[in-house]
Design a protein around this motif. Structure first.
Motif, PDB file in Angstrom:
ATOM      1  N   SER A  76      -1.989   7.551   8.204  1.00 54.56           N
ATOM      2  CA  SER A  76      -0.825   7.161   9.123  1.00 54.56           C
ATOM      3  C   SER A  76      -1.123   6.080   9.784  1.00 54.56           C
ATOM      4  O   SER A  76      -0.338   5.353  10.531  1.00 54.56           O
ATOM      5  CB  SER A  76      -0.516   8.623  10.027  1.00 54.56           C
ATOM      6  N   ASP A  77      -2.562   5.742  10.078  1.00 54.22           N
ATOM      7  CA  ASP A  77      -2.792   4.780  11.136  1.00 54.22           C
ATOM      8  C   ASP A  77      -3.355   3.413  10.219  1.00 54.22           C
ATOM      9  O   ASP A  77      -3.805   2.500  10.834  1.00 54.22           O
ATOM     10  CB  ASP A  77      -4.191   5.396  11.763  1.00 54.22           C
ATOM     11  N   ALA A 133       0.831  -1.204  -0.175  1.00 51.27           N
ATOM     12  CA  ALA A 133      -0.090   0.204  -0.057  1.00 51.27           C
ATOM     13  C   ALA A 133       0.907   1.176  -0.012  1.00 51.27           C
ATOM     14  O   ALA A 133       2.088   1.175   0.525  1.00 51.27           O
ATOM     15  CB  ALA A 133      -0.812  -0.081   1.142  1.00 51.27           C
ATOM     16  N   LEU A 134       0.446   2.282  -0.536  1.00 47.73           N
ATOM     17  CA  LEU A 134       0.879   3.634  -0.714  1.00 47.73           C
ATOM     18  C   LEU A 134       0.361   4.204   0.533  1.00 47.73           C
ATOM     19  O   LEU A 134      -0.631   4.321   1.117  1.00 47.73           O
ATOM     20  CB  LEU A 134       0.693   4.438  -1.963  1.00 47.73           C
ATOM     21  N   SER A 135       1.177   5.387   1.147  1.00 42.51           N
ATOM     22  CA  SER A 135       0.898   6.192   2.249  1.00 42.51           C
ATOM     23  C   SER A 135       0.284   7.636   1.351  1.00 42.51           C
ATOM     24  O   SER A 135       0.890   7.973   0.362  1.00 42.51           O
ATOM     25  CB  SER A 135       2.159   6.614   2.932  1.00 42.51           C
ATOM     26  N   ALA A 136      -0.795   8.096   2.050  1.00 45.65           N
ATOM     27  CA  ALA A 136      -1.280   9.133   1.199  1.00 45.65           C
ATOM     28  C   ALA A 136      -0.315  10.278   1.316  1.00 45.65           C
ATOM     29  O   ALA A 136      -0.577  11.348   0.672  1.00 45.65           O
ATOM     30  CB  ALA A 136      -2.508   9.594   2.174  1.00 45.65           C
ATOM     31  N   PHE A 137       0.670  10.519   2.273  1.00 43.57           N
ATOM     32  CA  PHE A 137       1.698  11.620   2.289  1.00 43.57           C
ATOM     33  C   PHE A 137       2.867  11.270   1.551  1.00 43.57           C
ATOM     34  O   PHE A 137       3.918  12.002   1.499  1.00 43.57           O
ATOM     35  CB  PHE A 137       1.993  11.503   3.785  1.00 43.57           C
ATOM     36  N   GLU A 138       2.925  10.158   0.813  1.00 42.71           N
ATOM     37  CA  GLU A 138       4.110   9.884   0.017  1.00 42.71           C
ATOM     38  C   GLU A 138       4.274  10.978  -1.282  1.00 42.71           C
ATOM     39  O   GLU A 138       3.100  11.111  -1.577  1.00 42.71           O
ATOM     40  CB  GLU A 138       4.415   8.521  -0.355  1.00 42.71           C
ATOM     41  N   ASP A 139       5.476  10.615  -1.848  1.00 39.77           N
ATOM     42  CA  ASP A 139       5.357  11.636  -3.225  1.00 39.77           C
ATOM     43  C   ASP A 139       4.670  10.850  -4.282  1.00 39.77           C
ATOM     44  O   ASP A 139       4.848   9.803  -3.982  1.00 39.77           O
ATOM     45  CB  ASP A 139       6.939  12.078  -3.489  1.00 39.77           C
TER      46      ASP A 139
END
Length: 460
Positions: free
Chosen positions: A233-234, A206-212
């Motif tokens: 983040s959770d 999965a990708l983090s919503a805050f990644e580039d």
């Protein structure tokens, strides 16, 4: 191309104002081609064509328009047209549009949206610029682990129409945490009475919503996926990113890297949409820096003025020597920048790269130097000079200089991207012109140092 074939008929129908025939034709033309046809029309004419399109197709066409043409149409859209287009756009497409709008249009567009759509756009805009959160869409299908396959397929049929893709189905727990993802064909082929849990291996990426956003490009490519989940983040599933979204990002990133490597700031828009003044602003900075860099080359040459005066022949070979080093450095820089951007290598590999490039630089320099010595000696004899110790030493000077300059070009071109990355800068700024300028100065010093060493007392 279909656009070239349609354009004469398209223009003729517009001239005759035959809107009925035009509507029939447009319904069979792909949205991307309709957008291309609209690009060259004045806004007042384009808006008439826009009215002939079905609502969903009109929204699709709008997403393919350049930002400049899109803004032109938004300026003349009625409130009803604006509302229809916005409601038929995907959430990530609305966000992309809002990022490009001038201030005076932003509020008008936001006001045209339905309350739920407006809240969703505001939520997505809350993520950092260039982050995956701005790119994702919240339209996906999720199921629970204790559901049966039959129950899950019924759920997909009910809610799949509003999802961006149903190729992948996501499994969440009672707190909306992502715990697995399943391909649709796994459900189709499974026993209808079996549970989702029986298909799970709880292994997923999965990708983090805050990644580039660039990370999304790499992840979809690495895992060969058409879509990837996005979590906060959770670990809560907040959206998905699809391959058609990242294609645009990949194109933008590649374009930006190519422009940076050419020795200029990256353009904010397409070349055709960029004004001359903006183009000059983007290019002048690096040109001034490179110009000042070349003054170092002049200074280096001035240091060896007496050697040049004593042996004018040495000046003939300066362009050949420094360009060989610049070419070698540009090759190395391009290879390393691309390898870093595709994660083929990482910053910890700099010592391995240094060894490889030292070896390859020495081999390349040796081959070029040997060829240079032979060619220069033959060239000087062709000009009428007799074979002598001075001729041999001058040819050897050029050959040895080529070895040193090509080796230095290889090392500097390969190490500068690592240095830039370590400093938190885009490695693409170690552009070919920048490397070439650095190698020019060093090449002069290497060349005349070897000349003074080999030719002192013979030619000098």
């Amino acid at each position: 191309m279909i656009v070239d074939l349609l354009k004469p008929e398209f223009d003729e129908l517009i001239k005759n104002k035959d809107w009925v025939a035009l509507k029939d034709i447009l319904n069979d033309v792909p949205a991307v081609d309709v957008a291309e046809l609209l690009e060259e029309l004045e806004a007042q004419v384009a808006i008439v064509i826009f009215r002939l399109l079905k609502k969903q197709k009109a929204a699709d066409v709008f997403t393919y328009l350049s930002s400049q043409k899109g803004v032109e149409l938004l300026e003349v859209f009625t409130a009803q047209q604006l509302s229809e287009v916005m409601s038929n756009l995907e959430p990530d497409e609305r966000v992309a549009l809002m990022e490009e709008l001038p201030g005076h249009l932003t509020q008008r567009v936001m006001n045209s949206m339905k309350t739920d759509d407006r809240k969703l756009v505001q939520k997505l805009l809350g993520y950092p610029e260039e982050s995956v959160g701005r790119l994702m869409t919240p339209r996906y299908v999720k199921v629970r682990r204790d559901w049966t396959i039959r129950q899950s397929l019924e759920h997909i049929r009910k809610y799949g129409h509003s999802a961006e893709t149903v190729n992948v189905i996501y499994v969440v727990d009672e707190h909306e945490h992502l715990i697995d993802d399943l391909r649709l064909n796994q459900l189709i082929l499974a026993d209808p009475e079996a549970t989702i849990a029986s298909l799970m291996d709880e292994s997923f990426e999965a990708l983090s919503a805050f990644e580039d956003q660039e990370d999304a490009v790499k992840m979809l490519s690495k895992y060969d996926r058409v879509a990837m989940p996005v979590v906060d983040s959770d670990g809560i599933l907040v959206g998905i990113v699809t391959v058609d979204d990242v294609i645009d990002v990949a194109e933008e990133e590649t374009t930006e890297d190519m422009q940076l490597m050419a020795g200029m700031d990256a353009l904010d828009d397409y070349y055709s949409q960029t004004s001359v003044s903006e183009m000059v602003k983007k290019r002048i900075g690096w040109l001034v820096i490179l110009f000042m860099g070349q003054m170092l080359t002049v200074t280096a040459m001035a240091t060896y003025e007496s050697a040049l005066a004593a042996a004018a022949m040495l000046s003939f070979f300066i362009p050949m020597i420094i360009s060989s080093g610049g070419n070698s450095g540009s090759q190395a820089a391009t290879l390393i920048i691309r390898a870093l951007s595709t994660d083929d290598i990482n910053l910890e590999d700099w010592n391995k790269v240094l060894k490889r490039e030292f070896l390859s630089g020495a081999l390349l320099g040796g081959l070029i130097g040997l060829m240079g010595s032979v060619v220069i000696a033959a060239w000087m004899m062709f000009r009428g000079e007799l074979f002598s110790l001075g001729l041999v030493l001058q040819a050897l000077t050029v050959g040895c200089s080529l070895v040193g300059v090509v080796l230095f070009g290889n090392l500097s071109g390969s190490m500068l991207p690592f240095l830039m990355s370590k400093m938190g800068l885009d490695p693409a700024v170690t552009s070919a012109p920048f490397v070439a300028t650095l190698v020019d100065v060093t090449g002069i010093i290497i060349y005349f140092s070897i000349a003074l060493l080999l030719l002192q007392g013979v030619v000098l």
